[in-house]
Write a protein that holds these residues in place. Structure first.
Motif, mmCIF file in Angstrom:
data_model
loop_
_atom_site.group_PDB
_atom_site.id
_atom_site.type_symbol
_atom_site.label_atom_id
_atom_site.label_comp_id
_atom_site.label_asym_id
_atom_site.label_seq_id
_atom_site.Cartn_x
_atom_site.Cartn_y
_atom_site.Cartn_z
ATOM 1 N N VAL A 1 0.865 -1.191 0.000
ATOM 2 C CA VAL A 1 0.000 0.000 0.000
ATOM 3 C C VAL A 1 0.900 1.240 0.000
ATOM 4 C CG1 VAL A 1 -1.788 1.274 1.244
ATOM 5 C CG2 VAL A 1 -1.773 -1.227 1.311
ATOM 6 N N LEU A 2 0.552 2.187 -0.825
ATOM 7 C CA LEU A 2 1.310 3.439 -0.851
ATOM 8 C C LEU A 2 1.095 4.178 0.473
ATOM 9 C CD1 LEU A 2 2.991 5.474 -2.644
ATOM 10 C CD2 LEU A 2 0.802 6.594 -3.067
ATOM 11 N N ALA A 3 2.177 4.516 1.130
ATOM 12 C CA ALA A 3 2.117 5.217 2.420
ATOM 13 C C ALA A 3 3.402 6.030 2.530
ATOM 14 C CB ALA A 3 2.033 4.189 3.558
ATOM 15 N N PRO A 4 3.470 6.974 3.483
ATOM 16 C CA PRO A 4 4.689 7.786 3.576
ATOM 17 C C PRO A 4 5.964 6.943 3.657
ATOM 18 C CG PRO A 4 2.974 8.707 4.955
ATOM 19 C CD PRO A 4 2.419 7.426 4.413
ATOM 20 N N ASP A 5 5.903 5.796 4.380
ATOM 21 C CA ASP A 5 7.141 5.005 4.526
ATOM 22 C C ASP A 5 7.413 4.058 3.350
ATOM 23 O OD1 ASP A 5 4.871 3.587 5.285
ATOM 24 O OD2 ASP A 5 6.037 2.188 6.516
ATOM 25 N N THR A 6 6.481 3.949 2.388
ATOM 26 C CA THR A 6 6.735 3.058 1.233
ATOM 27 C C THR A 6 6.953 3.842 -0.060
ATOM 28 O OG1 THR A 6 4.357 2.865 0.803
ATOM 29 C CG2 THR A 6 5.365 1.133 2.170
ATOM 30 N N LYS A 7 6.722 5.140 0.042
ATOM 31 C CA LYS A 7 6.745 5.974 -1.158
ATOM 32 C C LYS A 7 8.082 5.897 -1.912
ATOM 33 C CE LYS A 7 4.853 10.394 -2.410
ATOM 34 N NZ LYS A 7 4.568 11.763 -2.081
ATOM 35 N N GLU A 8 9.159 5.943 -1.141
ATOM 36 C CA GLU A 8 10.483 5.916 -1.770
ATOM 37 C C GLU A 8 10.743 4.613 -2.503
ATOM 38 O OE1 GLU A 8 14.148 7.057 0.300
ATOM 39 O OE2 GLU A 8 12.973 8.834 0.871
ATOM 40 N N LEU A 9 10.249 3.531 -1.910
ATOM 41 C CA LEU A 9 10.426 2.217 -2.531
ATOM 42 C C LEU A 9 9.718 2.200 -3.897
ATOM 43 C CD1 LEU A 9 11.327 -0.757 -2.435
ATOM 44 C CD2 LEU A 9 9.181 -1.284 -1.243
ATOM 45 N N LEU A 10 8.514 2.784 -3.936
ATOM 46 C CA LEU A 10 7.784 2.822 -5.216
ATOM 47 C C LEU A 10 8.555 3.643 -6.245
ATOM 48 C CD1 LEU A 10 5.427 2.221 -7.075
ATOM 49 C CD2 LEU A 10 4.149 4.088 -6.029
ATOM 50 N N ALA A 11 9.095 4.784 -5.782
ATOM 51 C CA ALA A 11 9.873 5.631 -6.707
ATOM 52 C C ALA A 11 11.021 4.824 -7.303
ATOM 53 C CB ALA A 11 10.403 6.856 -5.972
ATOM 54 N N GLU A 12 11.691 4.068 -6.465
ATOM 55 C CA GLU A 12 12.834 3.278 -6.908
ATOM 56 C C GLU A 12 12.383 2.169 -7.878
ATOM 57 O OE1 GLU A 12 15.835 3.819 -6.829
ATOM 58 O OE2 GLU A 12 16.521 1.859 -7.562
ATOM 59 N N GLU A 13 11.300 1.494 -7.525
ATOM 60 C CA GLU A 13 10.810 0.410 -8.391
ATOM 61 C C GLU A 13 10.416 0.932 -9.778
ATOM 62 O OE1 GLU A 13 7.849 -2.289 -7.018
ATOM 63 O OE2 GLU A 13 8.959 -2.825 -5.197
ATOM 64 N N LEU A 14 9.765 2.097 -9.783
ATOM 65 C CA LEU A 14 9.354 2.670 -11.079
ATOM 66 C C LEU A 14 10.572 3.072 -11.895
ATOM 67 C CD1 LEU A 14 6.267 4.833 -10.041
ATOM 68 C CD2 LEU A 14 6.243 2.724 -11.371
ATOM 69 N N ASN A 15 11.568 3.543 -11.199
ATOM 70 C CA ASN A 15 12.784 4.001 -11.868
ATOM 71 C C ASN A 15 13.497 2.868 -12.616
ATOM 72 O OD1 ASN A 15 14.682 5.911 -12.560
ATOM 73 N ND2 ASN A 15 15.984 5.387 -10.806
ATOM 74 N N VAL A 16 13.466 1.663 -12.033
ATOM 75 C CA VAL A 16 14.198 0.550 -12.662
ATOM 76 C C VAL A 16 13.274 -0.427 -13.393
ATOM 77 C CG1 VAL A 16 16.110 0.696 -11.017
ATOM 78 C CG2 VAL A 16 14.196 -0.835 -10.523
ATOM 79 N N ALA A 17 11.979 -0.130 -13.392
ATOM 80 C CA ALA A 17 11.013 -1.069 -13.998
ATOM 81 C C ALA A 17 11.255 -1.234 -15.492
ATOM 82 C CB ALA A 17 9.601 -0.559 -13.762
ATOM 83 N N HIS A 18 10.919 -2.419 -16.032
ATOM 84 C CA HIS A 18 10.911 -2.547 -17.500
ATOM 85 C C HIS A 18 9.482 -2.558 -18.032
ATOM 86 C CE1 HIS A 18 10.322 -7.006 -17.153
ATOM 87 N NE2 HIS A 18 9.647 -6.794 -18.259
ATOM 88 N N LEU A 19 8.516 -2.734 -17.118
ATOM 89 C CA LEU A 19 7.106 -2.716 -17.543
ATOM 90 C C LEU A 19 6.251 -2.091 -16.442
ATOM 91 C CD1 LEU A 19 4.967 -3.783 -19.628
ATOM 92 C CD2 LEU A 19 4.811 -5.816 -18.232
ATOM 93 N N ILE A 20 5.477 -1.082 -16.801
ATOM 94 C CA ILE A 20 4.568 -0.465 -15.817
ATOM 95 C C ILE A 20 3.139 -0.612 -16.343
ATOM 96 C CG2 ILE A 20 3.896 1.670 -14.634
ATOM 97 C CD1 ILE A 20 6.792 2.657 -15.013
ATOM 98 N N VAL A 21 2.276 -1.174 -15.515
ATOM 99 C CA VAL A 21 0.868 -1.303 -15.917
ATOM 100 C C VAL A 21 0.064 -0.281 -15.129
ATOM 101 C CG1 VAL A 21 -1.124 -2.822 -16.076
ATOM 102 C CG2 VAL A 21 1.170 -3.747 -16.453
ATOM 103 N N ASP A 22 -0.645 0.555 -15.854
ATOM 104 C CA ASP A 22 -1.352 1.678 -15.247
ATOM 105 C C ASP A 22 -2.840 1.373 -15.048
ATOM 106 O OD1 ASP A 22 -2.722 4.107 -14.835
ATOM 107 O OD2 ASP A 22 -2.569 4.642 -16.964
ATOM 108 N N GLY A 23 -3.183 1.012 -13.814
ATOM 109 C CA GLY A 23 -4.589 0.844 -13.442
ATOM 110 C C GLY A 23 -4.928 1.875 -12.385
#
Ligand code: NAX
Ligand code: ADP
Ligand code: K
Length: 504
Positions: free
Chosen positions: A105-127
């Protein structure tokens, strides 16, 4: 294929649930299943699925369950607390969890992790956001959209790219490589503000019955290869040049002879039985050597342009006026007289549209079909508005114009729109930026002239000509050209290979 508004989609949805009794959960399951099988997962890790709080997020959750069951690695991010989900997505999240799969779940303490995952992702699915979006995306979507758009990943949007909305805004929007639209293409896909965000569009069936759309007054459709094949006329074995149609093309001037050559050649390649070019006397020797198959009428000439005197003519099946005729008084007089030509379909293009815009009400007096083929600049002049206003209102403006003046209209550009006098609209799906070059419009005019005479229906003639013209540009770029070098003459030379596929 019908093109629908958000209101149409919700109405079809309501009908399916209330009248046909198909539950929202079922439709969401179908959507997720269709998405899971149509998205290519690619190699390696780094797949991120983003789920928002509405039903678009629900589709993403179902898709994630399907992938998880196939042991495809990914991370699923929920952008709101689970308790804030709507009922159907929540039920699907419960099923996902019950099946033993995990999410963050996106929360203040997970936000950075999401930023990092998106940065290195090879596929992003937008729902994240679907057709329920109102205005520019607010937080947290705005920031996540920025991160996703900065990533080098392949970006796939579910239904619509998040942020796309019927009310135009300048906010952040998901830049999709590909959009997988559910059940029917949405009008926003053809709006100049949003087209580029959609990337490649694919439509998947999620099980809404056709009947769900019957109640909805859908008067906009996509026109593509399937429709062309269905409506393209077969040439009769006993055809002769008279039955294939006699076209009269008023085109050219001393300074613009090429426009007449292009339109005339394209009419002949497009199947016209006989093509007569009417052009000012001094332009004729510049045109005729490049166009052997046409016949000619030398019109009275004033300084290299039409003087305005209409030469004596025989009978024709179609009259076209405009390419290269210039903007002098003589060509204005010519257009004025041709508008009075009874019982023959009349196509007005290029400079003829310039003259027409002096007094558009003349169109109302015409008794036989009238076809206008403006680019956005010419349309702006016809309607007395700015080009930008044409571009933001392409569909509505075209419809109002055609209904008021009783004409067929081909509004050119990426996703050319064909509108009939009753307001039916057809959006073309072929073409590319190689066509953004002087003279390609003259080629289209020539093909339309020919098709008007061979097709029983003016609408099908226009739609088929527009599709063919765009398809030729695609084939040229696929096979031997670049987007940069294609010329209008190349488009004429490319007609045969696409026509062959249509005739089969
Ligand atoms: N028959 C159908 O049409 C089906 C549609 N489905 C999906 O459902 C979607 C539509 O679902 P919804 O109606 O729940 O809409 P969305 O999934 O677009 O979600 C709208 C939510 O986002 C919020 N929102 C709206 N504008 C916003 C903005 N500018 N910034 C931030 N938040 C905003 C709203 O408050 C609402 O909670 C479709 O796009 C499609 O993906 C599927 O579930 C299957 C069936
Ligand atoms: N970026 C593009 N994508 C698809 N089609 C395009 C694009 N740019 C131009 N076209 C097409 O090329 C043609 C240009 O016509 P027009 O502007 O009348 O040119 P001209 O008058 O110089 O012949 C139209 O059919 C238009 O739809
Ligand atoms: K989306």
């Amino acid at each position: 294929m019908k093109i629908i508004t958000v209101k149409d989609m919700y109405e079809a949805d309501r009908w399916t649930m209330e009248e046909a009794g198909l539950d929202e959960i079922v439709l969401m399951e179908n959507a997720g299943a269709a998405l899971a099988s149509s998205i290519q997962v690619g190699e390696g890790n780094g797949r991120v699925i983003l789920a928002g709080k509405g039903n678009n997020g629900g589709d993403a959750i179902v898709m994630a369950r399907r992938w998880a069951e196939q042991k495809i690695p990914f991370s699923l991010w929920l952008l709101c607390p689970p308790e804030k989900l709507r009922s159907a997505p929540r039920q699907h999240l419960n099923a996902y969890v019950a099946a033993g799969h995990s999410f963050t779940v996106l929360a203040p303490d997970t936000k950075e992790l999401l930023a990092e995952e998106l940065n290195v992702a090879h596929l992003i699915v937008d729902g994240m956001l679907g057709i329920g979006t109102k205005g520019a995306p607010r937080e947290p979507y705005r920031t996540i959209l920025q991160w996703a758009n900065h990533s080098q990943a392949i970006r796939i949007a579910i239904d619509v790219p998040s942020g796309v909305s019927e009310d135009i805004h300048q906010g952040e929007v998901f830049k999709a490589t590909r959009t997988i639209t559910l059940q029917a293409p949405k009008t926003t896909a053809f709006h100049p503000r949003w087209t580029s965000f959609y990337g490649q569009v694919e439509v998947v069936d999620i099980g809404l019955p056709d009947k769900a759309f019957e109640k909805v007054e859908v008067r906009r459709q996509l026109w593509g290869q399937e429709q062309v094949r269905r409506t393209y006329p077969k040439r009769a074995p006993d055809a002769h040049k008279g039955t294939a149609g006699k076209a009269c093309v008023f085109a050219g001037s001393f300074t613009m002879p090429g426009a007449a050559v292009l339109a005339g050649k394209a009419a002949i390649r497009g199947g016209a039985g006989l093509t007569t070019i009417v052009t000012p006397k001094s332009a004729l020797p510049l045109i005729a050597p490049s166009l052997t198959e046409a016949t000619y009428v030398a019109a009275s000439d004033e300084d290299g342009h039409f003087s305005g005197e209409l030469p004596a003519l025989g009978s024709f099946d179609a009259i076209t006026v405009g390419p290269g005729i210039g903007r002098r008084k003589g060509s204005a007089l010519l257009v004025d007289q041709l508008l009075e030509a009874e019982n023959v379909p009349l196509l007005l293009d290029a400079d003829a549209l310039y003259h027409l815009s002096e007094d558009v009400s003349r169109l109302k007096r015409r008794g036989s079909p009238t076809i206008l083929t403006p680019h956005p600049g010419e349309m702006a002049q016809l309607c007395g508005v700015k080009v930008q206003d044409v571009q933001t209102e392409r569909l509505n403006l075209s419809r109002r114009f055609c209904q008021e003046y009783g004409v067929f209209l081909v509004l050119k550009g990426p996703h050319t729109v064909v509108t009939t006098p009753s307001g039916e609209q057809f959006v073309n799906h072929s073409g590319n930026a190689a066509l953004a070059k002087g003279g390609t419009g003259d080629v289209l005019t020539g093909v339309i002239t020919a098709f008007m005479m061979s097709h029983g229906s003016v609408q099908a003639a226009l739609c088929n000509a527009v599709w063919l013209h765009g398809k030729v540009a695609e084939v040229l770029v696929e096979e031997k050209h670049s987007l940069t070098d294609v010329t209008a003459s190349d488009v004429i030379d490319g007609l045969p290979s696409v026509l062959r596929t249509v005739e089969k």
